[in-house]
Design an enzyme around this catalytic site. Structure first.
Site, PDB file in Angstrom:
ATOM      1  N   ILE A 171       4.977   1.156   5.468  1.00 40.55           N
ATOM      2  CA  ILE A 171       5.377  -0.118   6.054  1.00 40.55           C
ATOM      3  C   ILE A 171       6.893  -0.048   6.203  1.00 40.55           C
ATOM      4  O   ILE A 171       7.610   0.286   5.258  1.00 40.55           O
ATOM      5  CB  ILE A 171       4.939  -1.305   5.171  1.00 40.55           C
ATOM      6  CG1 ILE A 171       5.412  -2.644   5.750  1.00 40.55           C
ATOM      7  CG2 ILE A 171       5.418  -1.156   3.741  1.00 40.55           C
ATOM      8  CD1 ILE A 171       4.885  -3.860   4.981  1.00 40.55           C
ATOM      9  N   SER A 172       7.391  -0.318   7.409  1.00 41.77           N
ATOM     10  CA  SER A 172       8.820  -0.155   7.690  1.00 41.77           C
ATOM     11  C   SER A 172       9.662  -1.112   6.857  1.00 41.77           C
ATOM     12  O   SER A 172       9.216  -2.198   6.475  1.00 41.77           O
ATOM     13  CB  SER A 172       9.097  -0.397   9.176  1.00 41.77           C
ATOM     14  OG  SER A 172       8.443   0.560   9.970  1.00 41.77           O
ATOM     15  N   GLN A 173      10.904  -0.712   6.588  1.00 40.61           N
ATOM     16  CA  GLN A 173      11.804  -1.572   5.829  1.00 40.61           C
ATOM     17  C   GLN A 173      12.095  -2.837   6.632  1.00 40.61           C
ATOM     18  O   GLN A 173      12.129  -2.818   7.876  1.00 40.61           O
ATOM     19  CB  GLN A 173      13.090  -0.837   5.480  1.00 40.61           C
ATOM     20  CG  GLN A 173      13.989  -0.520   6.654  1.00 40.61           C
ATOM     21  CD  GLN A 173      15.145   0.391   6.253  1.00 40.61           C
ATOM     22  OE1 GLN A 173      15.023   1.596   6.309  1.00 40.61           O
ATOM     23  NE2 GLN A 173      16.247  -0.220   5.851  1.00 40.61           N
TER      24      GLN A 173
END
Length: 218
Positions: free
Chosen positions: A68-70
């Site tokens: 999950i992207s920052q």
């Protein structure tokens, strides 16, 4: 004297508020994007054992060698795509756990999110179900091919890095539309392409780190 356990909803809300203030300090100025990030509970999209890190500015594993992207990257990509316009009909390539699709649902008219890994798609559905977002549609598909049956799209956002922009995605971009994708292997940069007729104009932004965009389905 008995002690009442902490309210997880309140704790989550406070953590999200701190995340949003950090995003603001990091340069995110689009209030609609910040409001969407405040509303969507990121901790609900990661494993319970990682929930304590859900509002840190870091990517987190979601299984199957995906992440999950920052929060900063999610906010930044959407802010760039929204500059001076609305997102409209939006395609997300790489739905993952469903978090970015949830954020997009609050700033786009419609969101079509494709995922090539079946168990991740199933997890995204489970994660999104409690939020009851009527404008999000998930599809099991090879993201390189886009989603021709739902094209054209005003906005396409790709959550995986490629050597070049897949031709199918460019073809499915509506006139005046924008496409955001990380390009490169070791050295990746965010690249936005705008379509003007049959001409595609590219703008390059900051360095990022994404998992690779793969072909086929699993």
């Amino acid at each position: 004297m008995s002690m009442r356990p902490p309210d997880p909803g309140q704790a989550s809300s406070r953590a999200r508020a701190r995340m949003v203030e950090r995003l603001r300090a990091q340069g995110i100025a689009d209030e609609k994007v910040l409001a969407a990030m405040m509303q969507i509970p990121r901790h609900a999209f990661v494993d319970e054992g990682l929930a304590f890190s859900a509002y840190d500015d870091t990517a987190l594993p979601i299984g199957y060698q995906q992440t999950i992207s920052q929060p900063l990257v999610v906010a930044r990509m959407i802010e760039i795509l929204r500059a001076g316009r609305e997102l409209g009909r939006t395609l997300e390539v790489g739905a993952g756990c469903g978090y970015q699709a949830a954020v997009l649902s609050l700033v786009a008219t419609e969101v079509f999110a494709v995922e090539r890994i079946r168990p991740l798609l199933d997890r995204a559905r489970e994660n999104l179900r409690p939020l009851r977002l009527p404008n999000v549609r998930l599809k099991y598909a090879d993201g390189n091919l886009g989603l021709p049956e739902a094209a054209p799209f005003d906005t396409i956002i790709v959550a995986a890095a490629a050597a070049g922009i897949p031709g199918s995605l460019k073809e499915q971009l509506a006139p005046g539309g924008r496409l955001m994708i990380p390009l490169g292997s070791a050295d990746q940069r965010l690249v936005m392409t705008e379509r003007h007729g049959n001409i595609f104009r590219e703008s390059r932004f900051e360095a990022v780190r994404f998992v690779p965009l793969l072909t086929g389905t699993e």
